[in-house]
Structures are given as C-alpha cells and as structure tokens.
Design a protein around this motif. Structure first.
Motif, PDB file in Angstrom:
ATOM      1  N   HIS A  37       2.137 -15.760  -8.553  1.00  0.00           N
ATOM      2  CA  HIS A  37       3.453 -15.231  -8.208  1.00  0.00           C
ATOM      3  C   HIS A  37       3.296 -13.763  -7.841  1.00  0.00           C
ATOM      4  N   ASN A  38       4.355 -13.144  -7.361  1.00  0.00           N
ATOM      5  CA  ASN A  38       4.302 -11.724  -7.039  1.00  0.00           C
ATOM      6  C   ASN A  38       3.920 -10.943  -8.294  1.00  0.00           C
ATOM      7  N   ALA A  39       3.137  -9.856  -8.122  1.00  0.00           N
ATOM      8  CA  ALA A  39       2.620  -9.142  -9.289  1.00  0.00           C
ATOM      9  C   ALA A  39       2.778  -7.638  -9.136  1.00  0.00           C
ATOM     10  N   PHE A  40       2.993  -6.959 -10.256  1.00  0.00           N
ATOM     11  CA  PHE A  40       3.073  -5.510 -10.274  1.00  0.00           C
ATOM     12  C   PHE A  40       1.679  -4.907 -10.179  1.00  0.00           C
ATOM     13  N   VAL A  41       1.596  -3.683  -9.679  1.00  0.00           N
ATOM     14  CA  VAL A  41       0.333  -2.961  -9.563  1.00  0.00           C
ATOM     15  C   VAL A  41       0.338  -1.843 -10.607  1.00  0.00           C
ATOM     16  N   TYR A  42      -0.796  -1.692 -11.310  1.00  0.00           N
ATOM     17  CA  TYR A  42      -0.924  -0.715 -12.381  1.00  0.00           C
ATOM     18  C   TYR A  42      -1.977   0.322 -12.023  1.00  0.00           C
ATOM     19  N   ASN A  43      -1.929   1.499 -12.705  1.00  0.00           N
ATOM     20  CA  ASN A  43      -2.951   2.517 -12.507  1.00  0.00           C
ATOM     21  C   ASN A  43      -4.031   2.375 -13.578  1.00  0.00           C
ATOM     22  N   LYS A  44      -5.007   3.309 -13.602  1.00  0.00           N
ATOM     23  CA  LYS A  44      -6.140   3.199 -14.518  1.00  0.00           C
ATOM     24  C   LYS A  44      -5.751   3.377 -15.980  1.00  0.00           C
ATOM     25  N   HIS A  45      -4.524   3.805 -16.252  1.00  0.00           N
ATOM     26  CA  HIS A  45      -4.054   3.959 -17.621  1.00  0.00           C
ATOM     27  C   HIS A  45      -3.187   2.790 -18.067  1.00  0.00           C
ATOM     28  N   GLY A  46      -3.012   1.785 -17.208  1.00  0.00           N
ATOM     29  CA  GLY A  46      -2.206   0.618 -17.543  1.00  0.00           C
ATOM     30  C   GLY A  46      -0.725   0.839 -17.331  1.00  0.00           C
ATOM     31  N   LYS A  47      -0.356   1.888 -16.606  1.00  0.00           N
ATOM     32  CA  LYS A  47       1.052   2.174 -16.325  1.00  0.00           C
ATOM     33  C   LYS A  47       1.416   1.664 -14.934  1.00  0.00           C
ATOM     34  N   LEU A  48       2.652   1.212 -14.759  1.00  0.00           N
ATOM     35  CA  LEU A  48       3.119   0.749 -13.461  1.00  0.00           C
ATOM     36  C   LEU A  48       3.074   1.877 -12.442  1.00  0.00           C
ATOM     37  N   ARG A  50       4.704   3.714  -9.535  1.00  0.00           N
ATOM     38  CA  ARG A  50       6.081   3.845  -9.053  1.00  0.00           C
ATOM     39  C   ARG A  50       6.142   4.842  -7.916  1.00  0.00           C
ATOM     40  N   LYS A  51       7.094   4.650  -7.072  1.00  0.00           N
ATOM     41  CA  LYS A  51       7.432   5.621  -6.035  1.00  0.00           C
ATOM     42  C   LYS A  51       8.926   5.840  -6.181  1.00  0.00           C
ATOM     43  N   GLY A  52       9.282   6.884  -6.908  1.00  0.00           N
ATOM     44  CA  GLY A  52      10.684   7.094  -7.240  1.00  0.00           C
ATOM     45  C   GLY A  52      11.135   6.035  -8.225  1.00  0.00           C
ATOM     46  N   LEU A  53      12.172   5.330  -7.879  1.00  0.00           N
ATOM     47  CA  LEU A  53      12.669   4.255  -8.748  1.00  0.00           C
ATOM     48  C   LEU A  53      12.048   2.903  -8.420  1.00  0.00           C
ATOM     49  N   HIS A  54      11.275   2.832  -7.346  1.00  0.00           N
ATOM     50  CA  HIS A  54      10.710   1.565  -6.906  1.00  0.00           C
ATOM     51  C   HIS A  54       9.332   1.335  -7.523  1.00  0.00           C
ATOM     52  N   ILE A  55       9.118   0.153  -8.050  1.00  0.00           N
ATOM     53  CA  ILE A  55       7.840  -0.225  -8.639  1.00  0.00           C
ATOM     54  C   ILE A  55       7.002  -0.905  -7.574  1.00  0.00           C
ATOM     55  N   LYS A  56       5.706  -0.520  -7.501  1.00  0.00           N
ATOM     56  CA  LYS A  56       4.822  -1.120  -6.506  1.00  0.00           C
ATOM     57  C   LYS A  56       4.443  -2.531  -6.962  1.00  0.00           C
ATOM     58  N   TRP A  57       4.523  -3.491  -6.041  1.00  0.00           N
ATOM     59  CA  TRP A  57       4.154  -4.873  -6.329  1.00  0.00           C
ATOM     60  C   TRP A  57       3.495  -5.481  -5.106  1.00  0.00           C
ATOM     61  N   ILE A  58       2.848  -6.602  -5.333  1.00  0.00           N
ATOM     62  CA  ILE A  58       2.129  -7.288  -4.263  1.00  0.00           C
ATOM     63  C   ILE A  58       2.670  -8.703  -4.132  1.00  0.00           C
ATOM     64  N   LYS A  59       2.860  -9.124  -2.886  1.00  0.00           N
ATOM     65  CA  LYS A  59       3.314 -10.493  -2.631  1.00  0.00           C
ATOM     66  C   LYS A  59       2.193 -11.475  -2.946  1.00  0.00           C
ATOM     67  N   ARG A  60       2.583 -12.658  -3.259  1.00  0.00           N
ATOM     68  CA  ARG A  60       1.641 -13.700  -3.650  1.00  0.00           C
ATOM     69  C   ARG A  60       0.597 -13.996  -2.572  1.00  0.00           C
ATOM     70  N   ASP A  61       0.947 -13.902  -1.306  1.00  0.00           N
ATOM     71  CA  ASP A  61       0.035 -14.285  -0.226  1.00  0.00           C
ATOM     72  C   ASP A  61      -0.933 -13.182   0.185  1.00  0.00           C
ATOM     73  N   LYS A  62      -0.781 -11.951  -0.277  1.00  0.00           N
ATOM     74  CA  LYS A  62      -1.504 -10.801   0.247  1.00  0.00           C
ATOM     75  C   LYS A  62      -2.941 -10.639  -0.261  1.00  0.00           C
ATOM     76  N   LEU A  63      -3.287 -11.126  -1.435  1.00  0.00           N
ATOM     77  CA  LEU A  63      -4.550 -10.763  -2.073  1.00  0.00           C
ATOM     78  C   LEU A  63      -5.731 -11.664  -1.787  1.00  0.00           C
ATOM     79  N   VAL A  64      -5.676 -12.526  -0.836  1.00  0.00           N
ATOM     80  CA  VAL A  64      -6.742 -13.497  -0.609  1.00  0.00           C
ATOM     81  C   VAL A  64      -8.058 -12.812  -0.264  1.00  0.00           C
ATOM     82  N   LYS A  65      -8.066 -11.889   0.693  1.00  0.00           N
ATOM     83  CA  LYS A  65      -9.299 -11.242   1.127  1.00  0.00           C
ATOM     84  C   LYS A  65      -9.776 -10.176   0.145  1.00  0.00           C
ATOM     85  N   VAL A  66      -8.873  -9.457  -0.468  1.00  0.00           N
ATOM     86  CA  VAL A  66      -9.224  -8.347  -1.337  1.00  0.00           C
ATOM     87  C   VAL A  66      -9.988  -8.807  -2.579  1.00  0.00           C
ATOM     88  N   LEU A  67      -9.650  -9.958  -3.126  1.00  0.00           N
ATOM     89  CA  LEU A  67     -10.197 -10.374  -4.408  1.00  0.00           C
ATOM     90  C   LEU A  67     -11.510 -11.135  -4.338  1.00  0.00           C
TER      91      LEU A  67
END
Length: 165
Positions: A37-48, A50-67
């Motif tokens: 499912h869609n997933a949130f992106v975290y930094n090296k400290h385990g924190k979400l 964010r860009k302002g009030l918006h949380i960065k997330w990745i769509k389910r279909d996007k990570l095929v090549k990266v992983l």
C-alpha cells in the motif's frame, strides 16, 4: 636543549557507531518485493519527512526499480529499506513475492509436523502425518525452502515432504 621534531599526523577517523542506525546483513534482502500500500517516507532518525504540513509518501506502484538492490537498515529497533539518501520506508509495508507452484505432496514420518508463518516463526499449527496436502507457493525463508499449504498461512519445510507420484 634539544627539540624533538615530531611529524604532524592527521587524526585517524573512526566511524561512529550510533545506537539508532545499524545495517543488517544485506543478503537478507529478498530479490522480489512489492509495496502492499502507499507508504510514508522517514529520515535517518525514524521521523516522518515533512514539507510544511504535508507528509512525504510514496505510491504503491513507484518503488519497483528502486528496491532491486535496497538494503535493510535498523533505526530505533525498527527495520527500514533505504530507498535514497536519508530516505527510508518501513519493511512492514512490503510483501515478499514467492514462486507460484501447484502440486500435491505427502508429509513424511509418523509425527505431526510444525507449521510456520511467512517469517519462519512457529504459528502454533500442525500438519497431520501421512496426509496429502496441496501446495501453492514456494519461498526461501531463513535460507531454507518452504512450501505453503493452499488456502492457509501454514508453511512446511521442504525436507518434511514426500512428493506424490
């Protein structure tokens, strides 16, 4: 008085081992994984991230090549896939794809056989001895081959099976 000439040596840099980040064995990274499912992106400290009030997330279909070559990193005791510089996604958001098979096999021996879950942990279920089951998936779990009994979440070690003729 004599003065000793000393060579200036650069200090030796020792890599810092932080308790919050450490990498696991890369060989445990499966070859084929799928974001469930869609997933949130975290930094090296385990924190979400964010860009302002918006949380960065990745769509389910996007990570095929990266992983394909992603490594698993532990941050604060939780496991993440590193998907970029200072970008991590929780391992729990992924499903390991398995090989589809379809065959019937009999369990060896006279004793009931322990069944395991997808992570290789005993799930408090047993399979009956000398009983024929239909198997529909094959996977490597902790370096051993397991087969999944069709319609259940029970995985049986391959060495416990006798193929039906």
């Amino acid at each position: 008085t004599e003065t000793k000439k000393t060579d200036k040596q650069e200090p030796v840099k020792i890599p810092e081992a932080t308790p919050e980040t450490k990498t696991d064995d890369i060989s445990t990274t499966p070859k084929k994984i799928r974001l469930t499912h869609n997933a949130f992106v975290y930094n090296k400290h385990g924190k979400l991230i964010r860009k302002g009030l918006h949380i960065k997330w990745i769509k389910r279909d996007k990570l095929v090549k990266v992983l394909k070559n992603a490594k698993i990193v532990k941050i604060n005791g939780k496991r993440y896939y590193q998907i970029g510089k200072n970008k991590f996604v929780k391992v729990a958001n992924f499903e390991i794809t398995t090989h589809a098979v379809h065959f019937k096999a009999r369990l060896k021996g006279n004793k009931k056989v322990r069944a395991y879950n997808r992570a290789g942990k005993f799930n408090k279920h047993y399979a009956r001895p000398n009983h024929t089951y239909t198997f529909n998936e094959k996977a490597k779990i902790n370096g051993k081959t397991y087969y999944k009994i069709a319609g259940t979440n029970n995985w049986i070690p391959a060495k416990k099976l006798a193929l039906k003729k």
